[in-house]
Design an enzyme around this catalytic site. Structure first.
Site, PDB file in Angstrom:
ATOM      1  N   GLU A   1       1.180  -1.247  -0.329  1.00  0.00           N
ATOM      2  CA  GLU A   1       0.575   0.093  -0.405  1.00  0.00           C
ATOM      3  C   GLU A   1       0.843   0.701  -0.159  1.00  0.00           C
ATOM      4  OE1 GLU A   1      -4.277  -1.767   2.028  1.00  0.00           O
ATOM      5  OE2 GLU A   1      -2.839  -0.463   2.835  1.00  0.00           O
TER       6      GLU A   1
ATOM      7  N   GLU B   1      -6.718  -7.815  -1.396  1.00  0.00           N
ATOM      8  CA  GLU B   1      -7.340  -7.593   0.427  1.00  0.00           C
ATOM      9  C   GLU B   1      -9.312  -6.814  -0.001  1.00  0.00           C
ATOM     10  OE1 GLU B   1      -5.019  -5.207   3.159  1.00  0.00           O
ATOM     11  OE2 GLU B   1      -3.172  -5.726   2.107  1.00  0.00           O
TER      12      GLU B   1
END
Length: 649
Positions: free
Chosen positions: A144, A300
């Site tokens: 991320e 995710e």
């Protein structure tokens, strides 16, 4: 191809006695891929240059024996405490000069040569040890990027920014010209005088802000590229990725996607929001667009609740499955979660896991296990290639326009993401698939192209939109488009640049709305909450006009051949009405799905997903791949899913 199924696995958080149970339960749940080591730097390198791989050897061995492949992370997302203690200069600094501390994650300056050097050493060690491991399926670089620290304003970043500017402009005069530094006595005599846009008395130079946005996305990408180069040299046939975050402002994902072997995404819509499925559908279509015709991975999602909202609603029964199929309907070939086993310590201990705190006698576990079994069977019947939809609308998504539009000192405060999502919703609810594009892309495959608030655009991009319309394509341009060029210079003389001739109009004056919506009537009847403007026609015809507000009596929606202009921030009903009008005039009116029901066609398969509390009866002929039953008349409960395969003539 098989559908990857699994999630982030953090065995370092658990005693070794748990690892055998994890492997057995993964097999029971149908897990075939585990993301390993994302936040394990301090375990892999507990002291400077001292690597401990023994525990990871054991974990990967157990996964391999259980038939679970490894998405092996480089662990560079969170430097260990010993590193930041030894090199505090690598910690990031805010615009106000505060140096952030260790004790969380992502505690590094992306431009720091110290961080990059230590990260490269770790990645090389991982590649050397595990590059030929039989469990290795892919590399997962960092995590991320930019999620918490998208910009650093330290002196190291300042020097890197200057180097980037030298490469971009060549001379200080070139920079002065591009930034318009004659304003407010900002003219520079040397690059050494240039700093990041740190906190200042009032408005900062807009071009400097834009270039810093460009620079910071570039610096994060350079971190990725550095790790990728090491992995590519050691394991040229092992794919690499990093996880995107949907419609994420700080990183220009068009540039990032070109570096990925496959695109992956993290998605956490709010289960308590009844319209959240539309936002998640949009981000899945964005990933499909970024993937460029290749499958992508939902890296995710939460099995149930997250832990970072003020109120963390649990997913209702079936909701996790429905949102998973949203991704598969849009060419995802991986359904992954954060995380495998719910943590008992740390900042995410109340974030749900595939294996909850309460164990296997739980609804979440039963749903995880059932979905794993279902996806294993589906892997054998889904096509291995991405099918091109028969009808698609394209929406222009431009990160630099996003950055420029949302700066301070603009005509009005507007949300670029809201403009994009509003137009996405209008066409998605009309039953049409939406793809995201850049203004300079080949637009010929699309019957309709919408350019919402394309605030910043180069002339060649506007010329490309013009060529598309002149070739017969239906082009929709909205307010606040073509206002500035790539240097943030205003296009004087009515704005729009080359699009003035395309649209047959120019803009005399902006008249933003402050608390009093403007009414609109005509082909589309609606309201505008935030925006109106005075438009002067040079060939366009009026489809709708403002009937109230500062631009009353003037055009709100115009058409010039196949080119439309929307001078208002149409309410949702107005966007929907215009979408229906355009599709109807093109003869593309599709059967409109019932409210709250998704119907997505991919090749010979149509995915039907019911997000409503009330049951929905399928009205399509064919066979439901999930049940093997005839599809027509099949009743789908709330969050029920059917995959209808049409009968081949």
């Amino acid at each position: 191809m098989p559908i990857w199924y699994g999630g982030d696995y953090n065995p370092e958080q658990w005693p070794r006695a748990v690892w055998d149970e994890d492997a057995a339960l993964m097999r029971e749940a149908g897990v075939n891929l585990a993301t390993v080591g994302v936040f394990s730097w301090s375990r892999l390198e507990p002291r400077d240059g001292e690597f401990d791989f023994e525990w990871l050897d054991v974990v990967l061995g157990k996964l391999h024996a259980a038939g679970v492949r490894a998405d092996l992370a480089t662990a560079t997302a969170s430097p260990p405490p010993w590193l930041t203690l030894r090199h505090p200069e690598m910690l990031p600094v805010t615009a106000s000069g505060v140096r952030l501390s260790t004790g969380s994650r992502q505690q590094y300056c992306p431009s720091s040569p110290v961080y990059r050097r230590y990260a490269a050493r770790l990645v090389q060690a991982l590649a050397d040890r595990y590059g030929s491991h039989p469990a290795l399926e892919m590399w997962h670089i960092n995590n991320e990027y930019g999620c918490h620290v998208s910009r650093c304003y330290c002196d190291v970043s300042a020097e890197a920014f200057r180097a980037w500017l030298r490469a971009r402009y060549g001379t200080i005069d070139g920079l002065n010209d591009a930034w318009g530094t004659s304003f407010w006595s900002q003219r520079y005599s040397a690059f050494e005088e240039v700093f990041p846009p740190r906190d200042a008395p009032t408005f900062k130079n807009p071009a400097q802000l834009l270039d810093f946005d460009r620079f910071t996305s570039h610096e994060l990408l350079e971190c990725f590229r550095a790790e990728k180069a090491i992995l590519r040299a050691a394991t040229p046939d092992v794919p690499v990725t990093t996880n995107f975050m949907g419609l994420f402002k700080p990183a220009n994902y068009w540039e990032w996607a070109a570096e990925m072997d496959f695109v992956s995404d993290d998605s956490y819509p709010d289960p308590a929001d009844d319209s959240a499925y539309l936002h998640s559908a949009m981000t899945r279509d964005l990933m499909r667009s970024l993937a460029g015709g290749k499958p992508w991975v939902l890296m995710e999602q939460a099995p149930s609740a997250v832990n970072w909202r003020p109120q963390n609603a649990a997913k209702l029964p079936g909701q996790m499955r429905a949102w998973s199929y949203q991704a598969i309907a849009r060419e995802a070939r991986g359904i992954m979660f954060f995380q495998w086993r719910q943590s008992v310590a740390g900042a995410e201990q109340f974030h749900s896991g595939m294996l909850p705190h309460s164990g296997t006698d739980t609804r979440v576990w039963r749903e995880v296990k059932a979905l794993g079994a279902e996806l294993a069977e589906l892997s054998d019947v889904l096509p291995s290639t991405v099918a091109a939809p028969s009808v698609e609308v394209a929406i222009v998504l431009d990160w630099e326009s996003w950055w420029a539009l949302e700066q301070a000192a603009r005509p009005s405060r507007l949300s670029y993401a809201a403009q994009i999502s509003g137009w996405y919703r209008a066409f998605a609810e009309a039953g049409v698939r939406v793809r995201f594009v850049r203004a300079g892309d080949d637009l010929s495959p699309y019957r309709v192209v919408v350019a919402p608030a394309l605030f910043l655009a180069a002339d060649q991009d506007l010329e490309n939109l013009d060529s598309y319309a002149r070739g017969g394509g239906t082009l929709v341009v909205t307010f606040q488009s073509g206002i500035v060029d790539e240097k943030l210079r205003v296009r004087a003389g009515g704005y729009l640049g080359p699009l003035q001739r395309t649209l047959g109009l120019w803009i005399e004056e902006f008249t933003p709305l402050a608390g009093h919506p403007a009414a609109i009537a005509g082909t589309v009847t609606s309201t505008s909450q935030t925006w109106s403007e005075v438009v002067r026609l040079t060939g366009a015809t009026v489809e709708s006009e403002f009937t109230e507000g500062p631009a009353a009596g003037g055009p709100a929606i115009t058409r010039n051949g196949t080119a439309w202009y929307v001078a208002a921030d149409l309410a949702a009903d107005g966007k929907a009405a215009l979408a229906e009008t355009l599709l109807g005039r093109l003869g593309l009116g599709l059967p409109r799905p019932a409210p709250g029901v998704e119907r997505v066609t991919s090749g010979s398969d149509t995915y039907v997903i019911n997000h409503n509390p009330a049951p929905y009866v399928v009205e399509l002929d064919g066979t439901d791949l999930l049940t093997g039953k005839p599809a027509r008349g099949l009743s789908l409960p709330r969050y029920g899913v059917a995959i209808v395969r049409a009968v081949t003539p």
